[in-house]
Design a protein around this motif. Structure first.
Motif, PDB file in Angstrom:
ATOM      1  N   ALA A  87       0.838  -1.204   0.000  1.00  0.00           N
ATOM      2  CA  ALA A  87       0.000   0.000   0.000  1.00  0.00           C
ATOM      3  C   ALA A  87       0.870   1.249   0.000  1.00  0.00           C
ATOM      4  N   THR A  88       1.927   1.258   0.807  1.00  0.00           N
ATOM      5  CA  THR A  88       2.786   2.447   0.838  1.00  0.00           C
ATOM      6  C   THR A  88       3.542   2.590  -0.479  1.00  0.00           C
ATOM      7  N   LEU A  89       3.912   1.463  -1.052  1.00  0.00           N
ATOM      8  CA  LEU A  89       4.555   1.517  -2.372  1.00  0.00           C
ATOM      9  C   LEU A  89       3.611   2.185  -3.373  1.00  0.00           C
ATOM     10  N   GLY A  90       2.361   1.739  -3.359  1.00  0.00           N
ATOM     11  CA  GLY A  90       1.361   2.299  -4.270  1.00  0.00           C
ATOM     12  C   GLY A  90       1.152   3.790  -4.024  1.00  0.00           C
ATOM     13  N   LEU A  91       1.088   4.171  -2.742  1.00  0.00           N
ATOM     14  CA  LEU A  91       0.864   5.585  -2.428  1.00  0.00           C
ATOM     15  C   LEU A  91       2.040   6.442  -2.885  1.00  0.00           C
ATOM     16  N   GLY A  92       3.238   5.921  -2.689  1.00  0.00           N
ATOM     17  CA  GLY A  92       4.418   6.644  -3.155  1.00  0.00           C
ATOM     18  C   GLY A  92       4.353   6.875  -4.653  1.00  0.00           C
ATOM     19  N   GLU A  93       3.933   5.841  -5.375  1.00  0.00           N
ATOM     20  CA  GLU A  93       3.820   5.970  -6.835  1.00  0.00           C
ATOM     21  C   GLU A  93       2.718   6.955  -7.208  1.00  0.00           C
ATOM     22  N   ILE A  94       1.617   6.925  -6.458  1.00  0.00           N
ATOM     23  CA  ILE A  94       0.528   7.859  -6.769  1.00  0.00           C
ATOM     24  C   ILE A  94       1.019   9.302  -6.604  1.00  0.00           C
ATOM     25  N   ILE A  95       1.742   9.548  -5.513  1.00  0.00           N
ATOM     26  CA  ILE A  95       2.287  10.896  -5.295  1.00  0.00           C
ATOM     27  C   ILE A  95       3.125  11.319  -6.503  1.00  0.00           C
ATOM     28  N   ARG A  96       3.985  10.405  -6.924  1.00  0.00           N
ATOM     29  CA  ARG A  96       4.868  10.729  -8.042  1.00  0.00           C
ATOM     30  C   ARG A  96       4.075  10.990  -9.333  1.00  0.00           C
ATOM     31  N   ILE A  97       3.083  10.142  -9.588  1.00  0.00           N
ATOM     32  CA  ILE A  97       2.315  10.302 -10.828  1.00  0.00           C
ATOM     33  C   ILE A  97       1.509  11.593 -10.805  1.00  0.00           C
ATOM     34  N   VAL A  98       0.989  11.938  -9.627  1.00  0.00           N
ATOM     35  CA  VAL A  98       0.245  13.199  -9.529  1.00  0.00           C
ATOM     36  C   VAL A  98       1.181  14.364  -9.833  1.00  0.00           C
ATOM     37  N   ILE A  99       2.365  14.348  -9.227  1.00  0.00           N
ATOM     38  CA  ILE A  99       3.335  15.422  -9.497  1.00  0.00           C
ATOM     39  C   ILE A  99       3.642  15.498 -10.993  1.00  0.00           C
ATOM     40  N   MET A 100       3.784  14.318 -11.589  1.00  0.00           N
ATOM     41  CA  MET A 100       4.117  14.250 -13.009  1.00  0.00           C
ATOM     42  C   MET A 100       3.037  14.914 -13.863  1.00  0.00           C
ATOM     43  N   ASN A 101       1.829  15.003 -13.344  1.00  0.00           N
ATOM     44  CA  ASN A 101       0.729  15.564 -14.121  1.00  0.00           C
ATOM     45  C   ASN A 101       0.390  17.000 -13.755  1.00  0.00           C
ATOM     46  N   PHE A 132      20.868  20.094  -6.998  1.00  0.00           N
ATOM     47  CA  PHE A 132      20.968  20.085  -8.453  1.00  0.00           C
ATOM     48  C   PHE A 132      20.145  21.245  -8.990  1.00  0.00           C
ATOM     49  N   TYR A 133      20.321  21.520 -10.226  1.00  0.00           N
ATOM     50  CA  TYR A 133      19.590  22.620 -10.836  1.00  0.00           C
ATOM     51  C   TYR A 133      18.148  22.201 -11.132  1.00  0.00           C
ATOM     52  N   ILE A 134      17.946  20.890 -11.237  1.00  0.00           N
ATOM     53  CA  ILE A 134      16.668  20.368 -11.717  1.00  0.00           C
ATOM     54  C   ILE A 134      16.223  19.172 -10.882  1.00  0.00           C
ATOM     55  N   ILE A 135      14.920  19.025 -10.704  1.00  0.00           N
ATOM     56  CA  ILE A 135      14.404  17.766 -10.159  1.00  0.00           C
ATOM     57  C   ILE A 135      13.391  17.177 -11.128  1.00  0.00           C
ATOM     58  N   HIS A 136      13.188  15.891 -10.969  1.00  0.00           N
ATOM     59  CA  HIS A 136      12.502  15.129 -11.980  1.00  0.00           C
ATOM     60  C   HIS A 136      11.661  14.062 -11.280  1.00  0.00           C
ATOM     61  N   PRO A 137      10.404  13.849 -11.684  1.00  0.00           N
ATOM     62  CA  PRO A 137       9.610  12.825 -10.988  1.00  0.00           C
ATOM     63  C   PRO A 137      10.278  11.449 -11.011  1.00  0.00           C
ATOM     64  N   SER A 138      11.094  11.193 -12.036  1.00  0.00           N
ATOM     65  CA  SER A 138      11.665   9.852 -12.137  1.00  0.00           C
ATOM     66  C   SER A 138      12.763   9.608 -11.098  1.00  0.00           C
ATOM     67  N   SER A 139      13.152  10.647 -10.344  1.00  0.00           N
ATOM     68  CA  SER A 139      14.108  10.417  -9.255  1.00  0.00           C
ATOM     69  C   SER A 139      13.420   9.832  -8.030  1.00  0.00           C
ATOM     70  N   PHE A 140      12.098   9.778  -8.051  1.00  0.00           N
ATOM     71  CA  PHE A 140      11.389   9.413  -6.828  1.00  0.00           C
ATOM     72  C   PHE A 140      10.506   8.182  -7.011  1.00  0.00           C
ATOM     73  N   THR A 141      10.935   7.253  -7.857  1.00  0.00           N
ATOM     74  CA  THR A 141      10.127   6.047  -8.070  1.00  0.00           C
ATOM     75  C   THR A 141      10.270   5.101  -6.884  1.00  0.00           C
ATOM     76  N   PHE A 142       9.502   4.042  -6.918  1.00  0.00           N
ATOM     77  CA  PHE A 142       9.589   3.066  -5.819  1.00  0.00           C
ATOM     78  C   PHE A 142      10.967   2.416  -5.776  1.00  0.00           C
ATOM     79  N   LEU A 143      11.701   2.467  -6.909  1.00  0.00           N
ATOM     80  CA  LEU A 143      13.060   1.916  -6.882  1.00  0.00           C
ATOM     81  C   LEU A 143      13.946   2.736  -5.957  1.00  0.00           C
ATOM     82  N   ALA A 144      13.684   4.049  -5.899  1.00  0.00           N
ATOM     83  CA  ALA A 144      14.432   4.882  -4.957  1.00  0.00           C
ATOM     84  C   ALA A 144      14.077   4.474  -3.526  1.00  0.00           C
ATOM     85  N   SER A 145      12.791   4.211  -3.290  1.00  0.00           N
ATOM     86  CA  SER A 145      12.387   3.762  -1.946  1.00  0.00           C
ATOM     87  C   SER A 145      13.100   2.466  -1.581  1.00  0.00           C
TER      88      SER A 145
END
Ligand SMILES: Nc1ncnc2c1ncn2[C@@H]1O[C@H](COP(=O)(O)OP(=O)(O)O)[C@@H](O)[C@H]1O
Ligand SMILES: [Mg+2]
Lengths: 315, 255, 295
Positions: free
Chosen positions: A121-135, A223-236
């Motif tokens: 569930a926490t994995l899923g929530l982390g991904e939802i946060i990231r996908i929302v940011i991405m949009n 860094f100068y830039i941040i990116h949603p792909s830095s925060f995937t569940f793989l980072a977790s």
């Protein structure tokens, strides 16, 4: 009391020495840009692993969504700095508050779950946060958020890290921390001892999420830039691995885990594919030969070797 | 004497199984009451109902005249009911002293900031529970094991630690679920003396589940006998001993 | 195209995608049922299956069915090897160590594969001619028919094995209660190994089918579908085979509808949102029974 204060004093002195030595190395340009960056990354990763350890190691709640809270902090901080020109300290504090609030709101319903269900569930929530940011176009969407001022220098990273370590160390050595550990050991018995397990689980989750947010804010301003792909569940996964490698329930362990993994991955950065294969083999070997992690649940200050030098009565 | 705990018409269903039905019980302040019955009679379920682990399907349980309905176990502990577990539930990776310290939880009232900065009430209260904890361990002959990991204690010591831990919550009512299970006769005898002494010294009420009837007879003032979830007899030990229903339930079931 | 037609079309797409999830989810749920491990490497097993199929077709010039079977066999063996050398030594270790090991195996498969085949995606050859058939309001293409047919056949075989063969009965016994099963003379290690073999073979089939359906494979292709398949398994009730199948199909349909009617960027979010709702309101999954701990 005196013993405690003395230990604190020692810790402060050691930290300052470490800081002065590293800062000297940096100021004299003895380290190249790559390692200058990695020293900051080590500090950030220590914050992430120690705060995740509070949730996973001390409270025994299996969270795989840490990168999501880091993302919240990173984007909150970036927006405040770039769009509102806030001082860095304001960005940091607001990152903590935002990530903590969202962490608490998420923790309240999910902390009813346990074990693997909570993990997924926490994995899923982390991904939802990231996908929302991405949009959200306001923060750059999938292209990332650019133009973040590089406020994070070594001093910021180091002292924020010290603060987090200080906070979590004292937290786990208080009735709050004992409640967490009781929950990890036996939730039913913890309730029977008068521990409101929901409250302490959510509190640990909230604080852990908040500090992940702080780490995210430091990260964004490195860094100068941040990116949603830095925060995937793989980072977790990566932060979880730091915690398990060091030892669940050991702050020393989390520091070691973050330090070792960040360094290893920096050393191998010239061989990207091989790097990950070797990393994977190290991980598997570690689980085979030292499943409790490098430090188990022991702190360096209570290792027998060190005890002898301390002398007198210890805590 | 005034009533401390009262259970009125309490029933608990697990699916189709009626684990406890029409259960009525009162415990006065300072009383030492026994709850006996064959395996599977519903004794532990009754404890779980008193401590909020389960909510009753029907009926009311009250402590000091206040209903416990809908409360979480931690809230009930805060109101003064403490328990031990039939299958030991210590914090097994922690030290003996830490097991007891956790149980003082509800009596610590320093806040988060005091805890993190280690100021104000933190120091004083932490020292208090450290001292009280060691004091309590002494009573249970565990003082020289304070630093040991709980799971490494011998079985009998683990059972004693569970009682010590329950007492650290400072209860008005202590529920003991088969505290002598797995102990040898010598240990059992010492335990029974200890229970008697605790009741007096801590001025609390005790409800004791024991599988072994003769044991309970020795120390309890009143006894309830449970069979298939229903109370089939209650009274002073001498009455229970002679009660034909009890003899049938026990001898018929056990022989 | 009317909204209804569009809906029906997304339904077909959803069932195709869902069949893939279902095939992967079956392996996840079987492994979880038997050793309580979230085998995070399962998605990468599926990736390896896709590559083996790819090489059989492009290098050996095999027709699709032999390639599929070869991939299933080889990948099944790979799954058994992973179990034997990575998981079995940790049978009595804390569960977190096994989970971390699974993450390690996952990284190892991904990046070792990447080392050999480069990170570039490969174009899967089109093995079926492009043709579409109209069944009333539905339009179904060749690839989709193949996915349905193979999924149904494989599920039928799996059901037969689990329900009627000795191995299948032993699998059920071990997953119900490993110790008792061992006392009754069942070699649990062998059964666990077989479970990994079957689960991996099903994932390999999914991998080859995905290659045929989407025409593209790459070394990291297993990460998301692996995760989704686990979501599907939880959705249906973890450890329950029909649950995994149903969960996969449902998830596929939801994703297709969200991509079709809302936005494809929210596809993954929808899957996880469903997962969380299910966990909060019926943690045992759609087909599972609630259990509680005796105190
Ligand atoms: N959580 C539960 N779910 C289902 N049945 C239960 C549960 N707890 C207890 N039972 C059943 O209730 C009955 C009474 O059990 P218990 O109270 O443990 O008996 P005792 O403590 O007197 O030996 C038994 O038949 C037991 O199987
Ligand atoms: Mg019992």
């Amino acid at each position: 009391m005196n013993a405690l204060r003395k230990a604190d004093l020692k810790a402060i002195i050691i930290s300052l020495v470490v800081f002065v030595v590293l800062q000297a190395l940096l100021s004299t340009n003895s380290l190249d840009a790559f390692w200058q960056l990695n020293i900051i990354l080590i500090c950030i990763n220590i914050i992430l692993s120690v705060s995740l350890n509070l949730i996973n190691g001390y409270t025994g709640q299996f969270s795989l969504g840490h990168a999501g809270f880091m993302a919240i902090g990173a984007y909150t901080g970036a927006v405040l700095s770039v769009n509102f020109h806030m001082p860095f300290i304001v960005s940091l504090i607001t990152s903590f508050v935002t990530a903590a609030i969202i962490g608490g709101l998420i923790g309240l319903p999910t902390m009813r779950l346990s074990g693997d269900y909570l993990a997924i569930a926490t994995l899923g929530l982390g991904e939802i946060i990231r996908i929302v940011i991405m949009n959200v176009n306001y923060v750059g969407g999938a292209a990332g958020f650019m133009g973040i001022p590089r406020h994070t220098n070594f001093a910021w990273a180091f002292f924020v890290m010290l603060f987090v370590l200080f906070f979590i160390k004292n937290y786990v050595n208080s009735s709050y921390g004992r409640a967490c550990v009781a929950i990890r050991e036996n939730e039913i018995a913890a309730e029977a001892m008068g521990v409101n397990t929901t409250k302490y689980k959510v509190l640990a989750f909230t604080i852990g999420a908040g500090f992940a947010g702080v780490a995210g804010c430091l990260f964004a301003h490195t860094f100068y830039i941040i990116h949603p792909s830095s925060f995937t569940f793989l980072a977790s996964f990566n932060y979880l691995i730091m915690v398990v490698m060091g030892g669940m329930g050991s702050i020393t362990g989390s520091i070691a885990g973050a330090f070792i993994l960040t360094t290893v991955s920096a050393l191998l950065s010239n061989w990207p594919e091989l790097r990950m294969s070797i990393y994977a083999l190290i991980l598997i070997a570690l689980m085979f030969y030292r499943p409790q992690g490098l430090f188990g649940n022991i702190e360096i200050t209570s290792l027998p070797v060190l005890k002898r030098f301390k002398g007198g009565k210890q805590k | 004497m005034s009533v401390l705990l009262e259970a009125k018409n309490v029933s608990k269903m697990f699916g189709g199984l009626k684990a406890v039905s029409n259960f009525n019980m009162t415990i006065d302040k300072g009383e030492l009451v026994g709850l006996i019955g064959p395996n599977g009679a519903g004794k532990t379920t009754a404890f779980n109902l008193f401590t909020g682990v389960y909510q009753p399907t029907t009926g009311i349980i009250s402590l000091d005249g206040q209903s416990l309905a809908g409360m979480k176990p931690s809230q009930i502990t805060q109101r003064g009911i403490a328990r031990t577990f039939q299958n030991i539930r210590l914090f097994s990776e922690l030290t003996v002293l830490d097991n007891v310290k956790i149980a003082y939880h509800t009596h610590l009232n320093y806040n988060l900031i005091e805890a993190v900065l280690r100021v104000g009430r933190y120091m004083k209260q932490e020292r208090e529970i450290e001292d009280n904890g060691r004091e309590l361990l002494k009573i249970f002959k565990l003082e020289d094991k304070a630093g040991e990991i709980a799971k490494n204690l011998p079985y009998g010591a683990q059972r004693r630690l569970e009682i010590a831990r329950a007492l650290a919550t400072r209860p008005q009512l202590l529920l003991l679920d088969e505290p002598a299970a797995g102990m040898n006769p010598q240990e059992t005898k010492e335990l029974m003396d200890m229970i008697r002494w605790i009741r007096k010294d801590f001025a609390l009420s005790i409800l004791l589940i024991e599988h072994d009837m003769s044991l309970v007879m020795g120390i309890c003032e009143r006894i309830y006998v449970l069979e298939y979830g229903s109370i089939i007899a209650q009274g002073i030990p001498d009455e229970i001993k002679k009660n034909p229903e009890v003899i049938r339930a026990y001898l018929g079931g056990e022989a | 195209m009317g909204i209804m037609d569009q809906f029906l079309q997304q339904l077909i797409n959803g069932i195709s995608l869902g069949s893939i999830y279902a095939l992967i989810a079956l392996g996840y749920t079987m492994v979880y049922g038997i050793i309580k491990l979230i085998n995070f490497a399962h998605g990468d097993i599926y990736m390896v299956g896709a590559y083996i199929g790819f090489f059989c077709i492009t290098i050996l010039h095999w027709p699709v069915l032999p390639a599929l079977v070869a991939s299933m066999i080889l990948t099944g063996i790979l799954g058994m090897l992973v179990e034997r050398f990575a998981y079995r030594p940790l049978r009595s270790a804390p569960r977190i160590s096994v989970l971390i090991t699974a993450i390690g195996v996952s990284f190892f498969l991904e990046y070792t594969m990447m080392y050999f085949v480069t990170p570039q995606p490969r174009t899967f050859p089109s093995v079926l001619e492009d043709a579409a058939y109209h069944f009333g309001p539905f339009v179904v293409n060749n690839q989709q028919i193949m996915i349905f047919a193979i999924t149904i056949i494989l599920m039928a075989i799996l059901t037969y094995i689990v329900q009627y063969t000795k191995v299948g009965k032993a699998m059920r016994a071990v997953s119900f209660d490993t110790e008792t099963a061992q006392l009754m003379g069942i070699n649990a290690n062998r059964i666990i190994s077989v479970t990994f073999g079957i689960g991996s073979a099903l994932a390999a089939a999914a991998g080859v089918l995905v290659g045929i359906y989407y025409n593209s494979i790459d070394p990291l292709m297993g990460i998301m579908p692996g995760l989704k398949a686990f979501v599907a398994a939880v959705l249906g009730g973890i450890g329950i085979l029909p649950g995994a199948a149903a969960g996969g199909i449902i998830l596929g349909i939801i994703e297709a509808l969200v991509s079709g009617f809302i936005s494809s960027t929210f596809r993954d979010a929808a899957a996880f949102a469903i997962l969380i709702l299910v966990l909060l309101f019926k943690p045992s999954g759609l087909l599972g029974k609630n259990t509680n701990e005796k105190v």
